[in-house]
Design an enzyme around this catalytic site. Sequence first.
Site, short mmCIF file in Angstrom:
data_model
loop_
_atom_site.label_atom_id
_atom_site.label_comp_id
_atom_site.label_asym_id
_atom_site.label_seq_id
_atom_site.Cartn_x
_atom_site.Cartn_y
_atom_site.Cartn_z
N ASP A 134 -19.17 3.99 14.99
CA ASP A 134 -20.49 3.46 14.63
C ASP A 134 -21.16 4.33 13.57
O ASP A 134 -22.37 4.52 13.59
CB ASP A 134 -21.34 3.40 15.92
CG ASP A 134 -22.63 2.61 15.73
OD1 ASP A 134 -22.68 1.78 14.81
OD2 ASP A 134 -23.59 2.84 16.48
N LEU A 158 -18.70 -7.52 21.73
CA LEU A 158 -17.33 -7.80 22.14
C LEU A 158 -17.25 -7.83 23.67
O LEU A 158 -17.84 -6.98 24.34
CB LEU A 158 -16.37 -6.75 21.59
CG LEU A 158 -14.90 -7.20 21.63
CD1 LEU A 158 -14.58 -8.06 20.41
CD2 LEU A 158 -13.96 -6.01 21.70
N CYS A 189 -16.69 -17.64 26.55
CA CYS A 189 -18.11 -17.84 26.93
C CYS A 189 -18.35 -19.30 27.31
O CYS A 189 -19.26 -19.60 28.09
CB CYS A 189 -19.03 -17.46 25.77
SG CYS A 189 -19.07 -15.69 25.47
N CYS A 192 -21.77 -21.37 28.53
CA CYS A 192 -22.76 -20.45 29.10
C CYS A 192 -23.75 -20.00 28.02
O CYS A 192 -23.36 -19.64 26.91
CB CYS A 192 -22.05 -19.23 29.69
SG CYS A 192 -23.18 -17.98 30.32
N CYS A 195 -27.25 -15.33 28.06
CA CYS A 195 -27.80 -14.26 27.21
C CYS A 195 -28.87 -14.81 26.27
O CYS A 195 -29.91 -14.18 26.06
CB CYS A 195 -26.69 -13.55 26.43
SG CYS A 195 -25.72 -14.62 25.33
N CYS A 199 -33.02 -13.62 26.54
CA CYS A 199 -33.59 -12.72 25.53
C CYS A 199 -35.07 -13.02 25.32
O CYS A 199 -35.43 -14.10 24.82
CB CYS A 199 -32.83 -12.87 24.20
SG CYS A 199 -33.50 -11.79 22.91
N CYS A 242 -31.99 -1.94 24.82
CA CYS A 242 -32.15 -3.07 25.75
C CYS A 242 -30.78 -3.52 26.23
O CYS A 242 -29.84 -3.58 25.44
CB CYS A 242 -32.87 -4.21 25.05
SG CYS A 242 -33.04 -5.69 26.05
N ASP A 243 -30.67 -3.85 27.51
CA ASP A 243 -29.40 -4.33 28.08
C ASP A 243 -29.52 -5.75 28.65
O ASP A 243 -28.61 -6.21 29.35
CB ASP A 243 -28.94 -3.40 29.22
CG ASP A 243 -28.32 -2.12 28.72
OD1 ASP A 243 -27.77 -2.12 27.61
OD2 ASP A 243 -28.38 -1.10 29.44
N CYS A 249 -24.88 -11.28 31.62
CA CYS A 249 -23.57 -11.85 31.28
C CYS A 249 -22.64 -11.86 32.50
O CYS A 249 -22.37 -10.81 33.09
CB CYS A 249 -22.93 -11.03 30.15
SG CYS A 249 -21.26 -11.59 29.73
#
Length: 312
Positions: A134, A158, A189, A192, A195, A199, A242-243, A249
């Site tokens: 990163d 990912l 996914c 679904c 997420c 948010c 933030c998670d 998920c």
Amino acid sequence: MAKLNQYQKYSNLIKTEAKRIGFSTCGIAKATFLEEEAPKLEQWLKNGYHGEMKYMENHFDMRLDPRLLVNGAKSVISLSYNYFPEKEQNLDSYKIAKYAYGQDYHHVVKSKLKELLNFIQEQIGEVNGRAFVDSAPILERSWAEKAGLGWNGKHSLLIQKELGSYFFLAELILDLELDYDQPFQTDHCGTCTKCIDACPTEAILANNTIDGSKCISYFTIELKNEIPSEVKGQFEDWMFGCDICQDVCPWNRFSKPHNEPLFNPQPELLDMTKSDWEEITEDVFRKVFKKSAVKRTKFTGLQRNIKFIKNT
């Protein structure tokens, strides 16, 4: 045929050592120009989804071609490193993204990568390469998908079937030809939208795209100016990162606690309450976040975030 066997031998050697060092998964892709990603990145920048992260506009070509990062690059090795914690913060607390509980992942994972690169050079010979965590213009999720590690979820992170998404991605770019993995083809996914629905700032758009300028992580870490008043009341107590999109998920029910002692938090961090955070001193901040990624936002930044949440 003998050459192919040699490539396979080298690839197996690298994957075995990566596992021994502590990486969860390892895949290898051919270093080429990311043709499909080029127009997407250009449009993302044109739309201003990077907000004030002006550095995202730099090195456009490098982001799309690893051969501009390493002369003669032939392979991109993608690796994942688990950070899912065994214990989480007190419920009566302002929240920190799980990746920042322990020591700064840039340093922890980078040292593991360098260990792997040294191993490759010792075992295989003169190999030129660079390690990335990163820390450079590289589209890591695209490379991880190409290396067969997983698929990009609707939240753009990912996902791996066996691990969920609580892991760091890292890369080694080498001028060494290897045996390449098949790209990950299936998006698991399905229909679904958990997420997207969860948010609070509506940062998750269609087509696996994030409007970074609306993300809580952007506001609490990257944004250096005042947080805009129009997002007041939308942070759900997140003061650093933030998670939310990961927490909801379904694939993260498969997350397993990490085995990295350096990712364990300072003991007091998990027990701190909202009032503890509101009264935090710079000395306590330095102690709790010694060697932590949270230092990026600085003591004043964390205070700004807490004040913003508290006054909404």
